[in-house]
Each structure stands twice: as C-alpha cells, then as structure tokens.
Design a protein around this motif. Structure first.
Motif, PDB file in Angstrom:
ATOM      1  N   GLN A 102     -41.173 -16.618 -83.963  1.00 37.34           N
ATOM      2  CA  GLN A 102     -40.143 -17.029 -84.904  1.00 37.34           C
ATOM      3  C   GLN A 102     -39.776 -18.499 -84.710  1.00 37.34           C
ATOM      4  O   GLN A 102     -39.580 -19.230 -85.684  1.00 37.34           O
ATOM      5  CB  GLN A 102     -38.888 -16.179 -84.777  1.00 37.34           C
ATOM      6  N   LEU A 103     -39.717 -18.951 -83.473  1.00 36.05           N
ATOM      7  CA  LEU A 103     -39.441 -20.360 -83.212  1.00 36.05           C
ATOM      8  C   LEU A 103     -40.540 -21.232 -83.797  1.00 36.05           C
ATOM      9  O   LEU A 103     -40.266 -22.293 -84.372  1.00 36.05           O
ATOM     10  CB  LEU A 103     -39.307 -20.607 -81.705  1.00 36.05           C
ATOM     11  N   ALA A 104     -41.785 -20.778 -83.653  1.00 34.14           N
ATOM     12  CA  ALA A 104     -42.910 -21.537 -84.212  1.00 34.14           C
ATOM     13  C   ALA A 104     -42.806 -21.599 -85.734  1.00 34.14           C
ATOM     14  O   ALA A 104     -43.075 -22.643 -86.345  1.00 34.14           O
ATOM     15  CB  ALA A 104     -44.229 -20.897 -83.795  1.00 34.14           C
ATOM     16  N   PRO A 117     -33.747 -25.151 -90.931  1.00 34.81           N
ATOM     17  CA  PRO A 117     -33.552 -23.942 -91.741  1.00 34.81           C
ATOM     18  C   PRO A 117     -32.368 -23.109 -91.277  1.00 34.81           C
ATOM     19  O   PRO A 117     -31.870 -23.264 -90.156  1.00 34.81           O
ATOM     20  CB  PRO A 117     -34.858 -23.173 -91.533  1.00 34.81           C
ATOM     21  N   VAL A 118     -31.923 -22.220 -92.146  1.00 30.69           N
ATOM     22  CA  VAL A 118     -30.883 -21.254 -91.824  1.00 30.69           C
ATOM     23  C   VAL A 118     -31.556 -19.916 -91.559  1.00 30.69           C
ATOM     24  O   VAL A 118     -32.291 -19.406 -92.410  1.00 30.69           O
ATOM     25  CB  VAL A 118     -29.872 -21.110 -92.979  1.00 30.69           C
ATOM     26  N   SER A 119     -31.362 -19.371 -90.380  1.00 33.70           N
ATOM     27  CA  SER A 119     -31.962 -18.100 -89.996  1.00 33.70           C
ATOM     28  C   SER A 119     -30.918 -17.003 -90.115  1.00 33.70           C
ATOM     29  O   SER A 119     -29.992 -16.908 -89.303  1.00 33.70           O
ATOM     30  CB  SER A 119     -32.488 -18.174 -88.562  1.00 33.70           C
ATOM     31  N   GLU A 139     -25.164 -22.993 -84.146  1.00 27.89           N
ATOM     32  CA  GLU A 139     -26.176 -24.038 -84.250  1.00 27.89           C
ATOM     33  C   GLU A 139     -27.143 -23.965 -83.072  1.00 27.89           C
ATOM     34  O   GLU A 139     -26.738 -23.937 -81.911  1.00 27.89           O
ATOM     35  CB  GLU A 139     -25.523 -25.423 -84.287  1.00 27.89           C
ATOM     36  N   LYS A 140     -28.428 -23.902 -83.398  1.00 28.84           N
ATOM     37  CA  LYS A 140     -29.500 -23.962 -82.414  1.00 28.84           C
ATOM     38  C   LYS A 140     -30.364 -25.170 -82.738  1.00 28.84           C
ATOM     39  O   LYS A 140     -30.309 -25.718 -83.843  1.00 28.84           O
ATOM     40  CB  LYS A 140     -30.342 -22.689 -82.459  1.00 28.84           C
ATOM     41  N   ASP A 141     -31.194 -25.571 -81.796  1.00 28.97           N
ATOM     42  CA  ASP A 141     -32.073 -26.714 -82.050  1.00 28.97           C
ATOM     43  C   ASP A 141     -33.020 -26.446 -83.210  1.00 28.97           C
ATOM     44  O   ASP A 141     -33.275 -27.327 -84.037  1.00 28.97           O
ATOM     45  CB  ASP A 141     -32.893 -27.047 -80.792  1.00 28.97           C
ATOM     46  N   GLU A 142     -33.542 -25.214 -83.278  1.00 30.83           N
ATOM     47  CA  GLU A 142     -34.566 -24.913 -84.266  1.00 30.83           C
ATOM     48  C   GLU A 142     -34.005 -24.481 -85.618  1.00 30.83           C
ATOM     49  O   GLU A 142     -34.674 -24.594 -86.641  1.00 30.83           O
ATOM     50  CB  GLU A 142     -35.497 -23.810 -83.742  1.00 30.83           C
ATOM     51  N   SER A 143     -32.773 -23.972 -85.638  1.00 30.17           N
ATOM     52  CA  SER A 143     -32.203 -23.473 -86.886  1.00 30.17           C
ATOM     53  C   SER A 143     -30.699 -23.267 -86.751  1.00 30.17           C
ATOM     54  O   SER A 143     -30.150 -23.293 -85.648  1.00 30.17           O
ATOM     55  CB  SER A 143     -32.856 -22.142 -87.286  1.00 30.17           C
ATOM     56  N   GLU A 185     -30.906 -11.857 -79.311  1.00 33.17           N
ATOM     57  CA  GLU A 185     -30.372 -12.674 -80.390  1.00 33.17           C
ATOM     58  C   GLU A 185     -30.914 -12.238 -81.747  1.00 33.17           C
ATOM     59  O   GLU A 185     -30.246 -12.360 -82.751  1.00 33.17           O
ATOM     60  CB  GLU A 185     -30.728 -14.155 -80.158  1.00 33.17           C
ATOM     61  N   LEU A 186     -32.132 -11.719 -81.766  1.00 36.03           N
ATOM     62  CA  LEU A 186     -32.687 -11.270 -83.032  1.00 36.03           C
ATOM     63  C   LEU A 186     -32.135  -9.907 -83.390  1.00 36.03           C
ATOM     64  O   LEU A 186     -31.580  -9.197 -82.565  1.00 36.03           O
ATOM     65  CB  LEU A 186     -34.216 -11.216 -82.942  1.00 36.03           C
TER      66      LEU A 186
END
Length: 202
Positions: A102-104, A117-119, A139-143, A185-186
C-alpha cells in the motif's frame, strides 16, 4: 475535499460501509484491495460482487510482488522466506503483505498527481481500545489518513448496507468475525485464511 481518495476495500462490513458512504456523499474514489494471496474464496467472490454490482468500477488489487513469484505466492511464500510464522509481537503478514504494497501504491499516486493522496479506511472507535483514541484525520508522510466512519456504531454499518440493499460478505453469516484485538492501522483483514490475529473463528 482534500484530494481524490484511495479507499481501502477489504471485503469486510466496515470497509464496504465506508465505500457506500463515499458513494452517498457523491465522492469519486479509487478502491484498492491488498491481496495476501491467502484470502478466503468467498472474499474474492464478494470483491467481484462489489466491483460489478455495487461500485460499478474496478477494485485495484495490489500485492507485494516480492512474495508472488510462485504458485504458492503471498502468505505461504512470505512464511518460507522469513522462516517463521507471524506472532503477536511481529505481525509480518500485515507489514509485508498489506502495509508495504500500500505504501508503494501511495508513492505511485503521489508521483502521478504531484499531491499527497487521501487514504480512506473503514476504522471505527468502538472496535477496540486502541482505536478509541484515533481521530478522523491523520497526516502521514505517504498520505493523509481519513477515517470517515470513526464515530460510527455497528448499527450505522448495518443500516447503510440495508439502505443500499447490499448484502455483507457471506462469511459473516457463517460465524466469522473480526478480532477486536487487531489494532493495525489498516482496516479489517477479514477473510484471510489462517490469519490467527484477524479472525476469531475459522
């Protein structure tokens, strides 16, 4: 809205309710499913149902290609590679088969649109003590993590299924339920065969 959402659709009741809620809001979103290669066949069939009948759009299946190089790809190949099974202290199945791909994917979306993006994830506070302190946005680095159902109750989840006339994953009617101790988290890992930290009953 911040940006087009990527909605995590697992085939469980909460992620399905979230997808229905986003539809109800009139929001466009890209549904994704993190495949472990070890899901119950009914979950795969249910995802096909959501895709063709409910969402009427493709659900992008993403996976960690590192562990899908043989016919026994996914969970089985990961166990052979790591030489041990996931445990309560080290849930490698979640990290390597769910989080990493998912991070990729989020990196791909960010590179394509030049925006974070918004996850969207179907997590609710009343699922567990750990989730009771979570907020709607993080807020995360990736989304940007968005939890649109964070304050929903089970009754709300059931109600939106009924309102849209959408049946739940048939595994629920056979006694499977999501473990409240699973605090990843997922969203729910519902329907993964032999995932001892995801299912209370097989």
């Amino acid at each position: 809205m911040l940006f087009r959402s990527v909605a995590n659709v697992s085939g469980g009741k909460d992620s399905t309710a979230m997808a229905l809620y986003l539809m109800d809001l009139g929001l466009d979103f890209d549904p994704i499913f993190c495949d472990t290669g070890w899901e119950h066949q009914d979950t795969y069939a249910y995802l096909d149902y959501l895709e063709s009948v409910v969402l009427k759009k493709p659900i992008r299946r993403i996976k960690n290609e590192k562990f899908f190089k043989t016919d026994q790809g996914g969970y089985q190949e990961m166990v052979k590679h790591t030489t041990f099974f996931p445990s309560g202290m080290l849930r490698t199945c979640t990290l390597q088969l769910k989080v990493d791909p998912q991070l990729a994917y989020m990196d791909e979306v960010r590179a394509l649109h030049h925006k974070k993006p918004v996850s969207a994830v179907g997590i609710r506070k009343d699922e567990s003590q750990a989730r009771s302190t979570l907020g709607e946005f993080e807020e995360k680095d990736e989304s940007t993590i968005w939890r649109p159902l964070i304050d929903w109750k089970v009754a709300d989840v059931v109600a939106i299924h009924k309102r849209f006339n959408v049946a739940p994953n048939p595994l629920y009617t056979r006694g499977f339920s999501r473990s409240e101790e699973h605090t990843s988290e997922l969203q729910s890992r519902f329907g993964i065969s032999y995932a001892v930290f995801c299912l209370k009953k097989k």
